[in-house]
Write an enzyme that holds these catalytic residues in place. Structure first.
Site, short mmCIF file in Angstrom:
data_model
loop_
_atom_site.label_atom_id
_atom_site.label_comp_id
_atom_site.label_asym_id
_atom_site.label_seq_id
_atom_site.Cartn_x
_atom_site.Cartn_y
_atom_site.Cartn_z
N TYR A 182 -5.94 16.61 -8.19
CA TYR A 182 -5.49 15.56 -9.12
C TYR A 182 -4.65 16.20 -10.22
CZ TYR A 182 -5.49 11.64 -12.37
OH TYR A 182 -5.09 10.63 -13.22
N ASP B 127 0.87 -1.17 0.00
CA ASP B 127 0.00 0.00 0.00
C ASP B 127 0.91 1.22 0.00
OD1 ASP B 127 -1.64 2.15 0.56
OD2 ASP B 127 -2.74 1.15 2.18
N LYS C 266 -0.57 15.82 -11.06
CA LYS C 266 -0.06 15.42 -12.37
C LYS C 266 0.81 16.52 -12.98
CE LYS C 266 -1.88 11.35 -12.39
NZ LYS C 266 -1.02 10.15 -12.26
N ASN D 232 3.06 3.87 -12.02
CA ASN D 232 1.71 3.92 -12.58
C ASN D 232 0.61 4.00 -11.54
OD1 ASN D 232 -0.57 3.15 -14.58
ND2 ASN D 232 -0.58 1.49 -13.07
#
Length: 252
Positions: A148, A59, A152, A86
Site C-alpha cells: 500500500y 470496476d 502511494k 480517488n
C-alpha cells in the site's frame, strides 16, 4: 460550466470532493462499482446543487471497465476539466498473508488505474491547454508499510514529475496526502477507529476543502492539517528501522 470526473465517488473522500465541487457549480461524472449507490448519490447531488451528474459504473480492476472511463476522459465533445483519482482500498494483513491476486487487485486500483486515467486525461487537457488532475495518495507513502505504501509512493513520484512536466502546458497535477480520515475506508478493511489515537483522525470535509484550496494555488502536494505536515516531514527524515516500529498503527 466545468466538469470533474471523480473515481470512488460514493463514499469518503471521493464523495466529499463530489459535494464540494457541486457546491462550486461543477458538473460531475461519478465513477464507482456500485451502480445503485451511484444513482442515489447522483440524485442527491442533482437535487441539492442543481448540477448535471452522469454516472459511470466501473470496476477499475476490470480492463474493459477501465477503458470505458478512459474513453470518457478522452472525449473531445464532453471535456473533463478535472480528474480526481480517488478510488482505492487497503489490505489489513501483511504481504505474505494476502494472496497474490489480492495484492494485484490493490495495485490495479492504486497504480494502474491512476496511470491509465491520467494518461487519457492529460492527453486531452494538454491538447486544450487547461485542466487538472488530483491524485489521492497518503502520508503512508513515507512509511515502510508494504505494498500500500509502495503504491502511494509511486503516486508521489508520478505526480511530482507530471506537475512539473505539464504545468507549462496549462495543466495542474497535485497529490493529496491524507492521514487517518473519518470515512468508510478503514471500516471496509476491518480496522477500528481505536487503531490510532483520536488526534490523528481528520475530518473529511475539511481535508477536501484544504485540498481544493491547495489545488487552486497550483501546488504539487497537499498535506492536510498542521499535525500531518509535521508528521510527513518527520517521516521523510527518520530512518526506516525507526519507522518500522509503527507497522501496526492503524491495522487493529
Amino acid at each position: 460550466m466545468s466538469t470533474a470526473l471523480v473515481t470512488g465517488a460514493t463514499a469518503g473522500i471521493g464523495l466529499a470532493f463530489a459535494r464540494q465541487l457541486a457546491e462550486r457549480h461543477w458538473d460531475l461524472v461519478l465513477v464507482a462499482r456500485d451502480a445503485e449507490r451511484l444513482e442515489r448519490t447522483a440524485d442527491d447531488l442533482r437535487t441539492t446543487y442543481g448540477v448535471e451528474v452522469t454516472v459511470l459504473p466501473a470496476d477499475l480492476t476490470d480492463r474493459a471497465d477501465l477503458r470505458g472511463v478512459e474513453d470518457r476522459l478522452a472525449s473531445p465533445s464532453e471535456p473533463v476539466d478535472l480528474l480526481v483519482n480517488n478510488a482505492g482500498f487497503g489490505l489489513k494483513r501483511r504481504f505474505l498473508d494476502n494472496s497474490a491476486d489480492e495484492e494485484t487487485a490493490m495495485t490495479e486500483v492504486l497504480v494502474i488505474a491512476p496511470l491509465r486515467l491520467s494518461h487519457a486525461a492529460l492527453t486531452a487537457m494538454t491538447g486544450r491547454g487547461h485542466g487538472g488532475v488530483i491524485n489521492v495518495g497518503s502520508v503512508a507513502s513515507y512509511l515502510p508499510r508494504g505494498t500500500y505504501s509502495a503504491a502511494k509512493a509511486w503516486i508521489n513520484s508520478f505526480t511530482e514529475w507530471a506537475h512539473n512536466e505539464y504545468r507549462p502546458r496549462g495543466v495542474t497535477v497535485m497529490a493529496l496526502l491524507p492521514g487517518f480520515t473519518r470515512t468508510e475506508f478503514h471500516e471496509r478493511m476491518g480496522v477500528s477507529r481505536q487503531s490510532a489515537p483520536d488526534w490523528m483522525w481528520l475530518d473529511v470535509d475539511q481535508l477536501v476543502a484544504e485540498a481544493l484550496a491547495d489545488y487552486e494555488k497550483g501546488k504539487a502536494f497537499s498535506v492536510p492539517s498542521a499535525r500531518y505536515k509535521v508528521l510527513a516531514t518527520a517521516a521523510r527524515m527518520a530512518p526506516t528501522r525507526f519507522l518500522q516500529r509503527f507497522q501496526l498503527v492503524g491495522r487493529k
